[in-house]
Design an enzyme around this catalytic site. Sequence first.
Site, PDB file in Angstrom:
ATOM      1  N   TYR A   1       0.842  -1.195   0.000  1.00  0.00           N
ATOM      2  CA  TYR A   1       0.000   0.000   0.000  1.00  0.00           C
ATOM      3  C   TYR A   1       0.875   1.243   0.000  1.00  0.00           C
ATOM      4  CZ  TYR A   1       1.161   0.325   4.955  1.00  0.00           C
ATOM      5  OH  TYR A   1       1.851   0.433   6.133  1.00  0.00           O
ATOM      6  N   CYS A   2       0.240   2.376  -0.270  1.00  0.00           N
ATOM      7  CA  CYS A   2       0.933   3.662  -0.233  1.00  0.00           C
ATOM      8  C   CYS A   2      -0.042   4.703   0.305  1.00  0.00           C
ATOM      9  CB  CYS A   2       1.471   4.033  -1.619  1.00  0.00           C
ATOM     10  SG  CYS A   2       0.211   4.153  -2.902  1.00  0.00           S
ATOM     11  N   ALA A   3       0.033   5.918  -0.174  1.00  0.00           N
ATOM     12  CA  ALA A   3      -0.858   6.965   0.325  1.00  0.00           C
ATOM     13  C   ALA A   3      -2.219   6.927  -0.370  1.00  0.00           C
ATOM     14  CB  ALA A   3      -0.220   8.340   0.151  1.00  0.00           C
TER      15      ALA A   3
END
Length: 125
Positions: free
Chosen positions: A86-88
């Site tokens: 995941y990321c932002a």
Amino acid sequence: MKNSFYLILFFLIGSFGISKAQTTNLTPQEFIAKVKTTKDAQLLDVRTPQEWEAGKIASSNCINYNDAAFKQQIEKLDKNKPVFVYCAAGGRSSKAAPILQQAGFKYIYNLTGGGYKDLANAGVK
């Protein structure tokens, strides 16, 4: 004709033995549920170290997707254990997932349509 049959049969049988890892894209709700029910889940946060330090999930590994050494750094993870990336907001993790696949990771789950804040708000630790 007989040789052709055996040749085709050989390739068909061989292709069943080769399992190519695929990335499973999950919504925030699906991602959270899967993380919570998966043994040995590896959380991979591909945000920058600065983003990670500003707010992180304690059990996550931070490997910056934008780092030139990203491919070398992911080698520290266990390719046989599920990796949840995941990321932002979903952009970097969507780009990182195929790299994980090419590197030989077997079980890849990508968070789409959300990011770190969804996980933090849901209490993922």
